[in-house]
Design a protein around this motif. Structure first.
Motif, PDB file in Angstrom:
ATOM      1  N   CYS A   1       0.795  -1.086   0.001  1.00 30.25           N
ATOM      2  CA  CYS A   1       0.004  -0.001  -0.094  1.00 30.25           C
ATOM      3  C   CYS A   1       0.917   1.306   0.035  1.00 30.25           C
ATOM      4  O   CYS A   1       0.378   2.195  -0.510  1.00 30.25           O
ATOM      5  CB  CYS A   1      -0.848   0.035   1.236  1.00 30.25           C
ATOM      6  SG  CYS A   1      -1.933  -1.390   1.351  1.00 30.25           S
TER       7      CYS A   1
ATOM      8  N   MET B   1      -5.453  -6.759  -4.167  1.00 24.77           N
ATOM      9  CA  MET B   1      -4.375  -6.065  -3.659  1.00 24.77           C
ATOM     10  C   MET B   1      -3.826  -6.523  -2.200  1.00 24.77           C
ATOM     11  O   MET B   1      -2.729  -6.830  -1.909  1.00 24.77           O
ATOM     12  CB  MET B   1      -4.572  -4.747  -3.641  1.00 24.77           C
ATOM     13  CG  MET B   1      -4.538  -4.100  -4.871  1.00 24.77           C
ATOM     14  SD  MET B   1      -2.618  -4.419  -5.896  1.00 24.77           S
ATOM     15  CE  MET B   1      -1.602  -3.559  -5.022  1.00 24.77           C
TER      16      MET B   1
ATOM     17  N   MET C   1      -7.247   1.418  -8.253  1.00 29.05           N
ATOM     18  CA  MET C   1      -6.916   0.371  -7.256  1.00 29.05           C
ATOM     19  C   MET C   1      -7.359  -0.915  -7.822  1.00 29.05           C
ATOM     20  O   MET C   1      -8.728  -1.167  -7.741  1.00 29.05           O
ATOM     21  CB  MET C   1      -7.095   0.684  -5.895  1.00 29.05           C
ATOM     22  CG  MET C   1      -6.628  -0.311  -4.939  1.00 29.05           C
ATOM     23  SD  MET C   1      -6.875  -0.070  -3.308  1.00 29.05           S
ATOM     24  CE  MET C   1      -6.557  -1.690  -2.579  1.00 29.05           C
TER      25      MET C   1
ATOM     26  N   GLY D   1     -11.030  -3.520  -4.380  1.00 31.14           N
ATOM     27  CA  GLY D   1     -10.504  -2.106  -5.196  1.00 31.14           C
ATOM     28  C   GLY D   1     -11.431  -1.201  -5.408  1.00 31.14           C
ATOM     29  O   GLY D   1     -12.739  -1.249  -5.408  1.00 31.14           O
TER      30      GLY D   1
END
Length: 255
Positions: free
Chosen positions: A192, A234, A230, A226
């Motif tokens: 991040c 993730m 983004m 997301g």
């Protein structure tokens, strides 16, 4: 050959045995027309320079230069704007004949001709006249240059989006982040920080995580599915780690 025949004596190279003190010449016969360079003239120059220097220092202290956020070369959406004395060149590069495939013309050829003419001005205008009315070419080119610089500067400033530039350059206040906490370590582990920054104030491709106003549940959903630029997936961790990260981000607030 007689002494002195065919020769001219233009000076005397002999040095006086008695050294005379360095006393400024007496210019009382020419009042208001001339004066000694040292110390009379130079002292006046220093006094004027000191006054302007103190004035600039006072302005600098009273009105500090507005600083923007740290420059980010990856932020292609940022609207650049040079200092005022380069605005006319900045505006020139916006025209079709001086940009794109003709960028060399706007960046090198046109400024080179303009500044080259300025350097050649003493050789092109060698007349003894000092009155502007008797120097039409020099005065005309000077007025044309001033008008061109003024117009291009005004065009650049008048059509710039100042509000958008102000928002993009605003400094984002950071937060008191505990970088030893489990939440911060989980953000570092999941990558991040590479987008949101070490201070979590955002960057070119990611928003700031300070004062998001989102609940831990909303943050957990974004971390998994997301949002915007983004992509999903993730976050790679357990549900307990996801809850810890969401609580950490939700509690971030500006100083």
């Amino acid at each position: 050959m007689h002494r002195g025949k065919g020769m001219k004596f233009v000076g005397d190279s002999r040095i006086s045995a008695n050294r005379k003190p360095n006393i400024p010449k007496d210019y009382s016969e020419y009042p208001g027309k001339t004066e000694a360079f040292w110390p009379n003239f130079l002292l006046k120059e220093w006094m004027v320079g000191a006054v302007f220097l103190v004035g600039y220092l006072c302005l600098t202290i009273a009105h500090p230069s507005p600083l923007e956020r740290i420059a980010d070369p990856t932020d292609t959406a940022y609207i650049p704007l040079p200092d005022w004395y380069f605005l006319f060149l900045y505006q020139l590069l916006k025209y079709t004949y001086a940009s794109g495939p003709y960028n060399a013309i706007g960046a090198l050829v046109i400024p080179g001709l303009a500044f080259g003419a300025l350097l050649l001005a003493p050789f092109l205008d060698r007349g003894p006249e000092r009155s502007p009315a008797k120097r039409p070419f020099a005065v005309g080119f000077m007025l044309l240059a001033i008008a061109g610089v003024f117009y291009l500067t005004w065009e650049s400033a008048a059509h710039h989006d100042w509000e958008a530039s102000k928002k993009q350059g605003a400094i984002v206040e950071g937060a008191d982040i505990d970088k030893d906490s489990d939440g911060y370590k989980l953000m570092d582990k999941n990558g991040c920080i590479s987008c949101h920054g070490a201070e979590l104030t955002g960057g070119a491709g990611a928003p700031s995580l300070i004062d998001t106003g989102l609940s831990p549940e909303e943050i957990s959903k974004i971390a998994v599915k997301g949002q915007g630029a983004m992509p999903a997936g993730m976050f790679k961790g357990s549900d307990k780690e996801l809850a810890t990260l969401a609580e950490f981000v939700s509690g971030l607030s500006a100083k």
